[in-house]
Design an enzyme around this catalytic site. Structure first.
Site, PDB file in Angstrom:
ATOM      1  N   ARG A   1       0.843  -1.204   0.000  1.00  0.00           N
ATOM      2  CA  ARG A   1       0.000   0.000   0.000  1.00  0.00           C
ATOM      3  C   ARG A   1       0.874   1.248   0.000  1.00  0.00           C
ATOM      4  NH1 ARG A   1      -3.448  -3.691   2.188  1.00  0.00           N
ATOM      5  NH2 ARG A   1      -5.214  -3.982   0.779  1.00  0.00           N
TER       6      ARG A   1
ATOM      7  N   ASP B   1      -0.189  -6.269  -3.870  1.00  0.00           N
ATOM      8  CA  ASP B   1      -1.588  -5.939  -3.590  1.00  0.00           C
ATOM      9  C   ASP B   1      -2.154  -5.125  -4.749  1.00  0.00           C
ATOM     10  OD1 ASP B   1      -4.101  -5.431  -2.097  1.00  0.00           O
ATOM     11  OD2 ASP B   1      -2.925  -6.116  -0.383  1.00  0.00           O
TER      12      ASP B   1
ATOM     13  N   HIS C   1      -6.859  -9.248  -4.397  1.00  0.00           N
ATOM     14  CA  HIS C   1      -5.810  -8.244  -4.166  1.00  0.00           C
ATOM     15  C   HIS C   1      -4.718  -8.322  -5.240  1.00  0.00           C
ATOM     16  CE1 HIS C   1      -7.300  -6.526  -0.436  1.00  0.00           C
ATOM     17  NE2 HIS C   1      -7.617  -7.735  -0.034  1.00  0.00           N
TER      18      HIS C   1
ATOM     19  N   GLU D   1     -10.479 -11.749   1.096  1.00  0.00           N
ATOM     20  CA  GLU D   1     -11.221 -10.687   0.406  1.00  0.00           C
ATOM     21  C   GLU D   1     -11.202 -10.851  -1.120  1.00  0.00           C
ATOM     22  OE1 GLU D   1     -10.730  -7.170   3.716  1.00  0.00           O
ATOM     23  OE2 GLU D   1      -9.169  -7.307   2.174  1.00  0.00           O
TER      24      GLU D   1
ATOM     25  N   PHE E   1      -2.189  -3.369  14.115  1.00  0.00           N
ATOM     26  CA  PHE E   1      -1.458  -2.185  14.576  1.00  0.00           C
ATOM     27  C   PHE E   1      -1.689  -0.973  13.679  1.00  0.00           C
ATOM     28  CE2 PHE E   1       2.103  -4.287  17.358  1.00  0.00           C
ATOM     29  CZ  PHE E   1       1.121  -4.865  18.139  1.00  0.00           C
TER      30      PHE E   1
ATOM     31  N   TRP F   1      -0.805  -2.851   8.456  1.00  0.00           N
ATOM     32  CA  TRP F   1      -1.240  -2.436   7.114  1.00  0.00           C
ATOM     33  C   TRP F   1      -0.929  -0.964   6.931  1.00  0.00           C
ATOM     34  CZ3 TRP F   1      -2.361  -6.472   4.246  1.00  0.00           C
ATOM     35  CH2 TRP F   1      -2.826  -7.632   4.854  1.00  0.00           C
ATOM     36  N   THR F   2      -0.638  -0.582   5.694  1.00  0.00           N
ATOM     37  CA  THR F   2      -0.088   0.771   5.513  1.00  0.00           C
ATOM     38  C   THR F   2      -0.895   1.651   4.553  1.00  0.00           C
ATOM     39  OG1 THR F   2       1.407  -0.017   3.784  1.00  0.00           O
ATOM     40  CG2 THR F   2       2.270   0.014   6.042  1.00  0.00           C
ATOM     41  N   GLU F   3      -2.201   1.399   4.446  1.00  0.00           N
ATOM     42  CA  GLU F   3      -2.993   2.326   3.631  1.00  0.00           C
ATOM     43  C   GLU F   3      -2.800   3.762   4.100  1.00  0.00           C
ATOM     44  OE1 GLU F   3      -4.149  -0.555   4.841  1.00  0.00           O
ATOM     45  OE2 GLU F   3      -5.760  -1.394   3.580  1.00  0.00           O
TER      46      GLU F   3
HETATM   47  C1  ACM Z   1      -6.763  -8.642   5.897  1.00  0.00           C
HETATM   48  O1  ACM Z   1      -6.691  -7.799   6.808  1.00  0.00           O
HETATM   49  N1  ACM Z   1      -7.445  -8.395   4.801  1.00  0.00           N
HETATM   50  C2  ACM Z   1      -6.102  -9.929   5.999  1.00  0.00           C
END
Ligand code: ACM
Ligand code: ZN
Length: 420
Positions: free
Chosen positions: A49, A78, A150, A214, A312, A361-363
């Site tokens: 991301r 992704d 993804h 997803e 986190f 995750w780094t969105e």
């Molecule tokens: C996820 O957070 N989609 C694994």
């Protein structure tokens, strides 16, 4: 050797450093008997991301080492970027590693973009260096190549990988795309196997993460090739799962067989349980603990990484205005500390819980400073969940030690962290 290394980390953390970097301190003679509660102690880092330079990845690894974390789950592909050089498919990085611009604001509400291209990828040489850097610190790197969902960055690079075969663009906003790999076409599997062949040459890890989360099935429902595949395989919906869900199980099983034939094992997000899952897979429980509870009852090995305790990217304060802009949620350090991964599991299920992992995750995390802020001190709290027997956990002792020692170490190392 790993035990010696962990002993040195204990010593590092037990000696209160002063700001002059003088370590001339008296240290009491002592024996410390210590061993980890779980064999798998992980932390995940999404470099898809937002791209983080190799030096930042090494700092991330330094932080894991300081916390006796032995597994780095590296999210490399992704919808918004493909970050690993694959020699056979140069378009993956030439095209797939760059998005035209990035959403500003939250993806639930915003339609504003920053009008600035964002890109970057790791060469195979850089990846080898990082894997070695981690190994020198007794850390295994598990690469994640996301499939079948993804995958928009890959589809943009090679449109024949998708059901429609055209019209893809490396995603500029967050969320879930309905554009996914087309399992109706043999060429898709050929691509996946060739990519994984290069991945295996870079990463010695026994476990290879294949994503699985997803993955909307709307394109598969319309795609003649996917429908022909369903027919050819004789797949039928049952009361619980659609034919397309079983088609995802087919993808998982095929990739699993390929990896097993090459001496590796798959690990996937808990959606891989939907439909069928073949023996030997490891399940990563992220939508709470439900997937992990179910998988362990079915005899699968499990990594617990429930969003409720281990995400986190969530806010560290209920007052979101006081924090850097983020995805949502609320996960303070003391909630991380309170997590008991074996709760509600019987003896045979407990044996299948290999360990615990945090996911970053780094969105909404784009800089090394922000990354550090999201990790520290929650990673310290997590490391006690991973390492300590429940009777040795003590939140007051932990908090005092953080203030007396760990925060000073962070200051000296120049890490940005969230104060209590
Ligand atoms: C996820 O957070 N989609 C694994
Ligand atoms: Zn298709």
């Amino acid at each position: 050797p790993a035990g010696t290394f962990y002993g040195l980390q204990t010593l590092r953390k037990a000696i209160a450093p002063d700001s002059t970097r003088s370590f001339n301190v008296a240290y009491p003679a002592a024996h410390i008997y210590d061993k980890p509660r779980f064999p798998y102690r992980g932390a995940h880092f999404d470099t898809a991301r937002h791209f983080f330079a190799p030096d930042s990845v090494k700092i991330f690894i330094d932080m894991l080492a300081l916390h006796n974390i032995n597994t780095f789950h590296w999210h490399l592909t992704d919808d918004q970027g493909w970050r690993i050089e694959i020699k056979k498919y140069p378009e993956l990085t030439r095209v797939g590693s760059v998005r035209g611009e990035t959403l500003t604001g939250h993806h639930h509400t915003s339609s504003e973009y920053d009008k600035t291209p964002h890109g970057g990828y790791y060469t195979q040489k850089q990846i080898r260096e990082i894997v070695k850097y981690a190994a020198d610190r007794y850390i295994t790197v598990i690469p994640e190549i996301e499939l079948p969902g993804h995958a928009v960055a890959a589809l943009t690079s090679y449109p024949w990988l998708g059901c429609k075969g055209e019209g893809y663009e490396v995603r500029r906003r967050w969320g879930i795309s309905k554009e996914v790999f087309c399992p109706g076409k043999e060429t898709t599997f050929e691509f996946i196997e060739k990519v994984l062949t290069e991945v295996l040459a870079l990463f010695p890890s026994k476990l290879i993460h294949i994503g699985g989360d997803e993955c909307p099935k709307t394109e598969w429902e319309k795609c003649p090739a996917c429908q022909a595949r369903i027919k050819q395989l004789g797949i039928k919906a049952d009361g619980q799962h659609s034919a397309e869900q079983f088609l995802q199980s087919y993808v998982t099983a095929r990739v699993q067989k390929f990896l097993n034939d090459h001496g590796r094992r798959i690990i996937g997000w808990d959606e891989v349980l939907e439909g069928e899952l073949a023996e030997g897979a490891t399940v990563m429980s992220w939508r709470g603990t439900e997937g992990g509870i179910k998988a362990s009852a079915m005899g699968f090995d499990v990594i617990m990484t429930p969003n409720t305790y281990c995400y986190f990217d969530y806010y560290q304060s209920e007052d979101q205005d006081k924090e850097p802009f983020g995805i949502g949620g609320f996960l303070p350090w003391d909630k991380v500390y309170s997590y008991e991964p074996l709760e509600g599991l019987n003896d045979s299920q407990q044996k299948h819980i290999l360990g615990v992992q945090a996911n970053l995750w780094t969105e909404y995390v784009a800089t090394p400073e922000h990354l550090e802020y999201m990790l520290l001190p929650r990673m310290n709290a997590l490391s006690e969940v991973q390492w300590c027997e429940p009777e040795n956990k003590d939140i007051e002792r932990f908090k005092a030690a953080m203030e007396a020692e760990s925060f000073k170490i962070f200051d000296i190392l120049g890490y940005n962290y969230r104060k209590f």
